[in-house]
Write a protein that holds these residues in place. Structure first.
Motif, PDB file in Angstrom:
ATOM      1  N   MET A 175       0.839  -1.198   0.000  1.00 31.95           N
ATOM      2  CA  MET A 175       0.000   0.000   0.000  1.00 31.95           C
ATOM      3  C   MET A 175       0.876   1.252   0.000  1.00 31.95           C
ATOM      4  N   MET A 176       0.303   2.340  -0.475  1.00 33.32           N
ATOM      5  CA  MET A 176       0.989   3.618  -0.471  1.00 33.32           C
ATOM      6  C   MET A 176       0.960   4.204   0.936  1.00 33.32           C
ATOM      7  N   SER A 177       1.972   4.987   1.254  1.00 27.54           N
ATOM      8  CA  SER A 177       1.948   5.698   2.533  1.00 27.54           C
ATOM      9  C   SER A 177       1.003   6.881   2.430  1.00 27.54           C
ATOM     10  N   LEU A 178       0.579   7.372   3.558  1.00 29.64           N
ATOM     11  CA  LEU A 178      -0.282   8.551   3.574  1.00 29.64           C
ATOM     12  C   LEU A 178       0.424   9.736   2.916  1.00 29.64           C
ATOM     13  N   GLU A 179       1.705   9.878   3.181  1.00 28.59           N
ATOM     14  CA  GLU A 179       2.470  10.984   2.589  1.00 28.59           C
ATOM     15  C   GLU A 179       2.527  10.867   1.077  1.00 28.59           C
ATOM     16  N   GLN A 180       2.680   9.652   0.556  1.00 32.05           N
ATOM     17  CA  GLN A 180       2.690   9.446  -0.893  1.00 32.05           C
ATOM     18  C   GLN A 180       1.338   9.814  -1.503  1.00 32.05           C
ATOM     19  N   CYS A 181       0.270   9.417  -0.826  1.00 35.37           N
ATOM     20  CA  CYS A 181      -1.077   9.706  -1.334  1.00 35.37           C
ATOM     21  C   CYS A 181      -1.323  11.211  -1.422  1.00 35.37           C
ATOM     22  N   LEU A 182      -1.060  11.912  -0.325  1.00 34.47           N
ATOM     23  CA  LEU A 182      -1.305  13.352  -0.294  1.00 34.47           C
ATOM     24  C   LEU A 182      -0.345  14.086  -1.221  1.00 34.47           C
ATOM     25  N   GLY A 183       0.890  13.596  -1.322  1.00 35.50           N
ATOM     26  CA  GLY A 183       1.858  14.205  -2.223  1.00 35.50           C
ATOM     27  C   GLY A 183       1.475  14.045  -3.674  1.00 35.50           C
ATOM     28  N   SER A 184       0.872  12.916  -4.033  1.00 39.00           N
ATOM     29  CA  SER A 184       0.431  12.680  -5.412  1.00 39.00           C
ATOM     30  C   SER A 184      -0.685  13.647  -5.795  1.00 39.00           C
ATOM     31  N   ALA A 185      -1.591  13.909  -4.853  1.00 35.35           N
ATOM     32  CA  ALA A 185      -2.676  14.857  -5.119  1.00 35.35           C
ATOM     33  C   ALA A 185      -2.116  16.253  -5.375  1.00 35.35           C
ATOM     34  N   GLN A 186      -1.131  16.641  -4.583  1.00 34.99           N
ATOM     35  CA  GLN A 186      -0.512  17.952  -4.789  1.00 34.99           C
ATOM     36  C   GLN A 186       0.269  17.998  -6.098  1.00 34.99           C
ATOM     37  N   GLU A 187       0.892  16.885  -6.437  1.00 35.17           N
ATOM     38  CA  GLU A 187       1.738  16.846  -7.630  1.00 35.17           C
ATOM     39  C   GLU A 187       0.956  17.073  -8.915  1.00 35.17           C
ATOM     40  N   CYS A 188      -0.157  16.388  -9.093  1.00 36.55           N
ATOM     41  CA  CYS A 188      -0.928  16.578 -10.336  1.00 36.55           C
ATOM     42  C   CYS A 188      -1.960  17.684 -10.193  1.00 36.55           C
ATOM     43  N   ASP A 189      -2.286  18.056  -8.941  1.00 43.67           N
ATOM     44  CA  ASP A 189      -3.162  19.189  -8.620  1.00 43.67           C
ATOM     45  C   ASP A 189      -4.537  19.092  -9.268  1.00 43.67           C
ATOM     46  N   ALA A 190      -5.071  17.880  -9.366  1.00 39.49           N
ATOM     47  CA  ALA A 190      -6.437  17.723  -9.875  1.00 39.49           C
ATOM     48  C   ALA A 190      -7.420  18.262  -8.839  1.00 39.49           C
ATOM     49  N   PRO A 191      -8.472  18.953  -9.256  1.00 41.40           N
ATOM     50  CA  PRO A 191      -9.434  19.485  -8.288  1.00 41.40           C
ATOM     51  C   PRO A 191     -10.262  18.390  -7.614  1.00 41.40           C
ATOM     52  N   MET A 192     -10.329  17.213  -8.247  1.00 39.68           N
ATOM     53  CA  MET A 192     -11.119  16.114  -7.700  1.00 39.68           C
ATOM     54  C   MET A 192     -10.236  14.880  -7.554  1.00 39.68           C
ATOM     55  N   VAL A 193     -10.401  14.171  -6.432  1.00 36.13           N
ATOM     56  CA  VAL A 193      -9.675  12.928  -6.199  1.00 36.13           C
ATOM     57  C   VAL A 193     -10.682  11.819  -5.950  1.00 36.13           C
ATOM     58  N   SER A 194     -10.575  10.764  -6.729  1.00 34.24           N
ATOM     59  CA  SER A 194     -11.405   9.585  -6.550  1.00 34.24           C
ATOM     60  C   SER A 194     -10.547   8.524  -5.869  1.00 34.24           C
ATOM     61  N   ILE A 195     -10.851   8.226  -4.607  1.00 38.33           N
ATOM     62  CA  ILE A 195     -10.080   7.217  -3.868  1.00 38.33           C
ATOM     63  C   ILE A 195     -10.696   5.859  -4.157  1.00 38.33           C
ATOM     64  N   CYS A 196      -9.930   5.030  -4.845  1.00 40.37           N
ATOM     65  CA  CYS A 196     -10.459   3.733  -5.247  1.00 40.37           C
ATOM     66  C   CYS A 196      -9.474   2.641  -4.848  1.00 40.37           C
ATOM     67  N   GLY A 197      -9.429   1.560  -5.570  1.00 43.92           N
ATOM     68  CA  GLY A 197      -8.551   0.458  -5.182  1.00 43.92           C
ATOM     69  C   GLY A 197      -8.742  -0.723  -6.094  1.00 43.92           C
ATOM     70  N   GLY A 198      -8.890  -1.896  -5.522  1.00 43.20           N
ATOM     71  CA  GLY A 198      -9.182  -2.351  -4.187  1.00 43.20           C
ATOM     72  C   GLY A 198     -10.361  -1.647  -3.511  1.00 43.20           C
ATOM     73  N   GLU A 199     -10.511  -1.999  -2.249  1.00 38.24           N
ATOM     74  CA  GLU A 199     -11.548  -1.366  -1.436  1.00 38.24           C
ATOM     75  C   GLU A 199     -10.877  -0.340  -0.536  1.00 38.24           C
ATOM     76  N   PRO A 200     -11.081   0.956  -0.797  1.00 40.20           N
ATOM     77  CA  PRO A 200     -10.351   1.992  -0.063  1.00 40.20           C
ATOM     78  C   PRO A 200     -10.645   2.031   1.431  1.00 40.20           C
ATOM     79  N   LEU A 201     -11.803   1.544   1.859  1.00 36.84           N
ATOM     80  CA  LEU A 201     -12.109   1.595   3.289  1.00 36.84           C
ATOM     81  C   LEU A 201     -11.314   0.557   4.080  1.00 36.84           C
ATOM     82  N   ILE A 202     -10.577  -0.305   3.372  1.00 33.44           N
ATOM     83  CA  ILE A 202      -9.648  -1.224   4.044  1.00 33.44           C
ATOM     84  C   ILE A 202      -8.336  -0.511   4.371  1.00 33.44           C
TER      85      ILE A 202
END
Length: 440
Positions: free
Chosen positions: A58-85
């Protein structure tokens, strides 16, 4: 409005900013996959098959948040797998909201009620008793759940709470019989319905997410919209399925099924979606009317997969959410190194054979928003579709025979259960009997 004004304005401002700057390619939606682990084995899902050797990663929390900042998309769809896991899903949602992004949590619904009970515990006060009473009366929580909620949340972690910037995006591929068959487990549809009911009582925004396959009946698609509109869903996303290579191999080997009987061709997609513009007038279907015209065969669009990039445990997945020719360390590196002219269908000709039957939203819905293959009047269509009044709740949705499977004893496991009953065995008894025979 179909989509809240603040959210629509945020996406529109993002597009205008990049258009004025003449940015050649930029992200509208980030498909973020912090893990590929899932509690279901849905037929047709390419993820758990393609990444079968790394399901524990799995990705680290820092990697996840950093990826959102990197591409700067206004919308993030958290998927997977099952993201609530994902162990830090609460921190991830909170972090993305702090970045002022629109967040979609794409879930199969099985853990939604648990997360919402955590929210209730985090905000518990005596004034919440009325809400707890309603949830108890509707059998959405138990007496034990209520007692746990009253004790409050003491672990110091955030909870996933209602927000105008967040949606639960619940996977619904049909009514009970069809949905449970596709996810390969009975009872999932019923849990999704109960989770959505609970979410609406608590003030969450909810969308349904439907994938259409060859076996999907058009009438059933309409009934899904009717039932979940009546249930209070705030909107619906819908897309034809994609014939993942990994899913096709799994289907043939594990289920003994011919993938050609399951996945759609381009012409089949157009036939299934010929009425989508009528559905768009009756129900709150998210997406652009231009994409709807494309699905119904009234126009062609050029794939813009780079506008909905996928970031997962291996990096930035290229060229798209559906096909993997490589993973890149950086979003910009992916944009620069991928030869985008090798993919998609242009003038009816597939540049890559894997693209031949693809009409999936993650490749073509952004094309309608970005003005690809622009035709006179497209801007007005998009404006009118989003800013005109939202279609009303479908008042007769309760008349839909939604619980047509396991709830009435007609689930896909019904023949096996009948056979066990005839043999005088329960499922547990059958397992015991099998064990005895195996030891002989």
């Amino acid at each position: 409005m179909r989509f809240p004004l603040a959210l629509t304005a945020k996406i529109a401002a993002h597009i205008i900013k990049h258009k004025l700057a003449r940015t050649p390619k930029f992200a509208l939606v980030l498909q973020l996959e912090p893990l590929h682990t899932c509690n279901l084995t849905c037929t047709g899902c390419g993820r758990i098959r393609e990444y079968s050797t790394s399901l524990k990663d799995m990705m680290s929390l820092e990697q996840c948040l950093g990826s959102a900042q990197e591409c700067d998309a206004p919308m993030v769809s958290i998927c997977g797998g099952e993201p609530l896991i994902y162990p830090q899903i609460e921190e991830l949602v909170a972090g993305l909201l702090e970045q002022r992004r629109i967040v979609y949590v794409c879930t199969n619904g099985m853990f939604m009620r648990k997360k919402m009970k955590d929210h209730l515990a985090s905000v518990y006060a005596p004034a919440l008793e009325t809400t707890l009473k309603k949830l108890l009366l509707e059998n959405l929580i138990s007496d034990k759940d209520a007692e746990t909620i009253r004790k409050g949340k003491t672990d110091g972690r955030p909870a996933i709470s209602p927000s105008r910037w967040m949606y639960w995006n619940v996977h619904i591929d049909g009514l009970e019989y069809t949905h449970d068959l596709i996810v390969e487990r009975e009872g999932v549809f019923k849990e999704c319905v109960e989770a959505i009911r609970m979410a609406k009582i608590l003030g969450y925004q909810v969308a349904t997410n439907t994938t259409v396959y060859k076996e999907t009946q058009v009438r059933e698609i309409e009934d899904v919209f009717k039932f979940f509109s009546w249930l209070g869903a705030d909107g619906h996303t819908i897309s034809p399925g994609y014939d993942y290579d990994a899913a096709k191999k799994d289907m043939a080997k594990r289920l003994g099924r011919d993938p050609k009987d399951f996945f759609l061709t381009r012409e089949m997609t157009r036939e299934k979606f010929k009425d989508i513009q009528n559905w768009g007038r009756q129900f709150t279907i998210f997406g652009t009317p231009v994409y709807q015209e494309f699905l119904s065969g009234k126009r062609e669009l050029t794939c813009t997969a780079w506008a909905i990039p996928t970031r997962n445990i291996r990096g930035w997945k290229a060229p798209c959410y559906l096909m993997t020719d490589g993973h890149y360390a950086r979003y910009q590196e992916m944009l620069d190194k991928v030869d985008w002219n090798k993919y998609g269908v242009v003038n009816g000709v597939a540049r890559d054979p894997r693209c031949e039957n693809c009409m999936v939203h993650c490749g073509y819905d952004p094309s309608g928003a970005l003005g690809t293959n622009f035709q006179r009047g497209d801007n007005w269509k998009n404006f009118k579709y989003n800013f005109w009044p939202k279609p009303p709740r479908f008042e007769r949705g309760h008349e839909v025979n939604a619980f047509n499977g396991a709830s009435v004893g007609q689930g896909h496991l019904a023949p096996a259960k009948a056979a066990l009953k005839t043999a005088g065995l329960t499922r547990e008894g059958a397992d015991t009997e099998l064990s005895k025979r195996s030891n002989c």
